[in-house]
Design a protein around this motif. Structure first.
Motif, PDB file in Angstrom:
ATOM      1  N   HIS A 156      -5.289   2.739   7.061  1.00  0.00           N
ATOM      2  CA  HIS A 156      -5.087   2.862   5.773  1.00  0.00           C
ATOM      3  C   HIS A 156      -6.290   1.809   5.102  1.00  0.00           C
ATOM      4  O   HIS A 156      -6.759   1.144   5.613  1.00  0.00           O
ATOM      5  CB  HIS A 156      -3.816   2.184   5.219  1.00  0.00           C
ATOM      6  N   GLU A 162      -9.005   7.922   3.802  1.00  0.00           N
ATOM      7  CA  GLU A 162      -9.081   6.596   3.872  1.00  0.00           C
ATOM      8  C   GLU A 162      -9.712   6.039   4.773  1.00  0.00           C
ATOM      9  O   GLU A 162      -9.389   5.226   5.804  1.00  0.00           O
ATOM     10  CB  GLU A 162      -7.643   6.066   4.066  1.00  0.00           C
ATOM     11  N   HIS A 200       0.854   5.328  -1.007  1.00  0.00           N
ATOM     12  CA  HIS A 200       0.119   6.454  -1.596  1.00  0.00           C
ATOM     13  C   HIS A 200       0.676   6.830  -3.099  1.00  0.00           C
ATOM     14  O   HIS A 200       1.953   6.909  -3.219  1.00  0.00           O
ATOM     15  CB  HIS A 200      -0.079   7.547  -0.811  1.00  0.00           C
ATOM     16  N   HIS A 243       1.076  -1.293  -0.080  1.00  0.00           N
ATOM     17  CA  HIS A 243      -0.083  -0.069   0.077  1.00  0.00           C
ATOM     18  C   HIS A 243       0.902   1.260  -0.058  1.00  0.00           C
ATOM     19  O   HIS A 243       1.554   1.665   1.151  1.00  0.00           O
ATOM     20  CB  HIS A 243      -0.878  -0.066   1.192  1.00  0.00           C
TER      21      HIS A 243
HETATM   22 ZN    ZN Z   1      -2.834   4.947   3.037  1.00  0.00          ZN
END
Ligand code: ZN
Length: 181
Positions: free
Chosen positions: A120, A53, A24, A22
């Motif tokens: 997240h 998020e 960004h 993950h």
């Molecule tokens: Zn994130």
């Protein structure tokens, strides 16, 4: 904040064996052609699509979620396939651990998306096309960068009966093309 985000990223990459990290600004697309069916699955941090998020707070954020979903549901404007291949969109599924299926426009209830590291969340999207002449399919233009400027690059994996190919797309390089021979 930056340090926390970095730690989350490291945790995500350490935990997830199959799922991509993950990060960004980076989305992942898996494109596969089997018979006359073209499947595209996308995984993106929600941050790159919404700027947050978590569940939306207030009408403005709800409207952003709905706008995101409506862009992605018109996937034949997002993924421009070789015209001669005659591909038409047959289904779109959107899911996120942070957003309700209803808000994403899902009608059937699907299992919830996988949990992400604390704080997240991703959007998982599956797009399916049926192609009248799949042998003619040799390019896809990905039109995500204008609608989602926080998305900086896309790691793409393509699998067809003839070849496998990886590509990195950006706003200046939106097309993956290959030899369909
Ligand atoms: Zn994130």
């Amino acid at each position: 904040m930056r340090r926390i985000a970095l730690i989350c990223t490291l945790l995500a990459s350490g935990l997830a064996s199959a799922a991509p990290a993950h990060v960004h600004g980076i989305a992942h697309l898996d494109v596969s052609l089997e018979g006359n069916v073209l499947n595209i699955s996308m995984e993106s941090p929600l941050d790159s699509l919404l700027g947050f998020e978590r569940a939306p707070r207030g009408n403005a954020e709800i409207a952003r979620v709905r706008a995101m979903a409506s862009v992605l549901r018109e996937a034949d404007r997002v993924f421009l396939t070789t015209p001669a291949a005659g591909c038409s969109l047959s289904s779109v599924h959107l899911s996120s651990s942070a957003l309700s299926p209803q808000l994403l426009g899902e009608t059937a209830s699907k299992p919830a998306a996988a949990e992400e590291p604390a704080g997240h969340a991703d959007l998982d999207a599956d797009f399916s096309f049926k192609c009248a002449n799949p042998a003619a399919l040799n390019s896809i233009v990905v039109q995500l960068f204008e609608s989602f400027p926080a998305m900086k690059s896309i790691d793409l994996q393509l699998v067809t009966p003839k070849l496998q190919k990886a590509a990195k797309l950006s706003s200046g390089a939106r097309t993956i093309s290959w030899s369909a021979k």
